[in-house]
Design a protein around this motif. Sequence first.
Motif, PDB file in Angstrom:
ATOM      1  N   HIS A 125    -103.567 -73.615  62.791  1.00 19.98           N
ATOM      2  CA  HIS A 125    -103.130 -73.395  61.206  1.00 19.98           C
ATOM      3  C   HIS A 125    -104.562 -72.793  60.582  1.00 19.98           C
ATOM      4  O   HIS A 125    -104.224 -72.387  58.859  1.00 19.98           O
ATOM      5  N   VAL A 146     -99.328 -75.836  64.746  1.00 18.19           N
ATOM      6  CA  VAL A 146     -98.660 -76.735  63.535  1.00 18.19           C
ATOM      7  C   VAL A 146     -98.876 -78.068  63.404  1.00 18.19           C
ATOM      8  O   VAL A 146     -99.203 -78.973  64.652  1.00 18.19           O
ATOM      9  N   THR A 155     -94.077 -79.092  56.939  1.00 16.31           N
ATOM     10  CA  THR A 155     -94.426 -78.477  57.710  1.00 16.31           C
ATOM     11  C   THR A 155     -93.181 -77.146  58.899  1.00 16.31           C
ATOM     12  O   THR A 155     -93.661 -76.838  58.818  1.00 16.31           O
ATOM     13  N   LEU A 158     -94.103 -73.711  57.044  1.00 18.17           N
ATOM     14  CA  LEU A 158     -95.233 -73.227  58.096  1.00 18.17           C
ATOM     15  C   LEU A 158     -94.454 -72.711  59.918  1.00 18.17           C
ATOM     16  O   LEU A 158     -94.444 -71.955  60.235  1.00 18.17           O
ATOM     17  N   ASN A 225    -103.191 -69.403  55.912  1.00 14.80           N
ATOM     18  CA  ASN A 225    -102.465 -70.490  55.987  1.00 14.80           C
ATOM     19  C   ASN A 225    -101.452 -70.997  54.662  1.00 14.80           C
ATOM     20  O   ASN A 225    -100.696 -71.544  54.501  1.00 14.80           O
ATOM     21  N   TYR A 226    -102.857 -71.471  54.125  1.00 15.43           N
ATOM     22  CA  TYR A 226    -102.768 -72.499  53.381  1.00 15.43           C
ATOM     23  C   TYR A 226    -102.991 -72.169  51.416  1.00 15.43           C
ATOM     24  O   TYR A 226    -102.745 -72.475  49.923  1.00 15.43           O
TER      25      TYR A 226
END
Length: 403
Positions: A125, A146, A155, A158, A225-226
């Motif tokens: 992640h 995840v 959640t 993703l 990913n953030y």
Amino acid sequence: MSPSNHPPAGPVLADRLRREAISVPALRLMARRALPRAVFDFSDGGAEDEYTLRRNEAAFGRYAFLPRPLDGAPVRDQSLRLFGMDLSMPVMIGPTGLAGLFWPGAETLAVRAANNAGTAYCASHGSVCTLEDIAATGAPNRLMQVFVYRDRGFTRELTERAAQAGYKALVLTLDNQLHGKRDRDLRNGFTIPPRFGLADTLAMATKLPWLLRMGRELPTLTFGNYRREGQPSDIRTLAARMHDMFDPAMTWADVDELRRVWKGPLILKGVLHPAEAAEAVARGMDGVIVSNHGGRQLDHAVSSIEALPGVVHAVDGRIPVLLDGGVRRGTDVVKALALGATACFIARPYLWALSVGGEAGVAHVLELFRDEIDRAMGLLGVTSLRQLTPEVLAPVPSLGAAA
């Protein structure tokens, strides 16, 4: 710099890996010399007094081999099929956040090395690049990590992104809802990205290759990913936000919801208790990973190899049981498989290899494991992974003097 701009391993690097990187412990020493202390300790350290970190490795010594060489094993087969993936060996690369701190383009290089070796890669992640960047390599055998976040919508987001990007399985990590206290990082004043004091800067003269590789990468390092459109995406801001995103109030109801959303194989990572493993089967999980987060979370937790037999017994062959934590030799993998694991993940070994050789280093460490597993199987007198059963092991209460 994109991975495609990194040249393949030249003859000098290849020769150095052959001569010096003869084992995972040797790679660890090479990484310690190559990396700034704070960066090396970030990969090498564990929680608090590091009891679990040490025990993860040492507990493999509780088992000795009982070879039967007259059974004959002229050809050994390590292949297996797992979660719809055909693998050439029972070792996969596990999720490690901020791998891009060790080598530019780390995640895409590692997934490419895993693919070339015929095995699988689990994306973290907390990867520097996005999960879509990793998928764009074309490597088919990919899993995605995840968590259960306070914002359940994230959640789900993703999870849906992983499905759209063609990941073969989802790995729900259970044991990072509160961040472990990692004393080495605190002593080093480790920050993301790392800040170096005067002593660190003076010592950097011996780390010039790392500095030259990473110099242009560090200012733009982030958690891919953030990132959010229109919001600050620097790594310091994202790290602070991530710290509060994980939800320690998660329950089995959250697992059930994820099971409804994700249609592919769903694997729980961080299972140590047999009762939790049995519940995972009852709730439709497709696999469990026996793991204590590499000794980085709850110190004095049971070692992975010690917890494995209880989990295997509870699962009773209904779903695959995997293991990570302390795997440093092919013989460790063979012992885990003999105790009922289907395959193992490695994390620190691949980061150390990455630190000294990039993609070539990762390819090298996977071949080290492949060779050591093959040698152990041959000397045990077994030809396939199915023949690795408890009968090839003898428990030993303590290690005596070597002969």
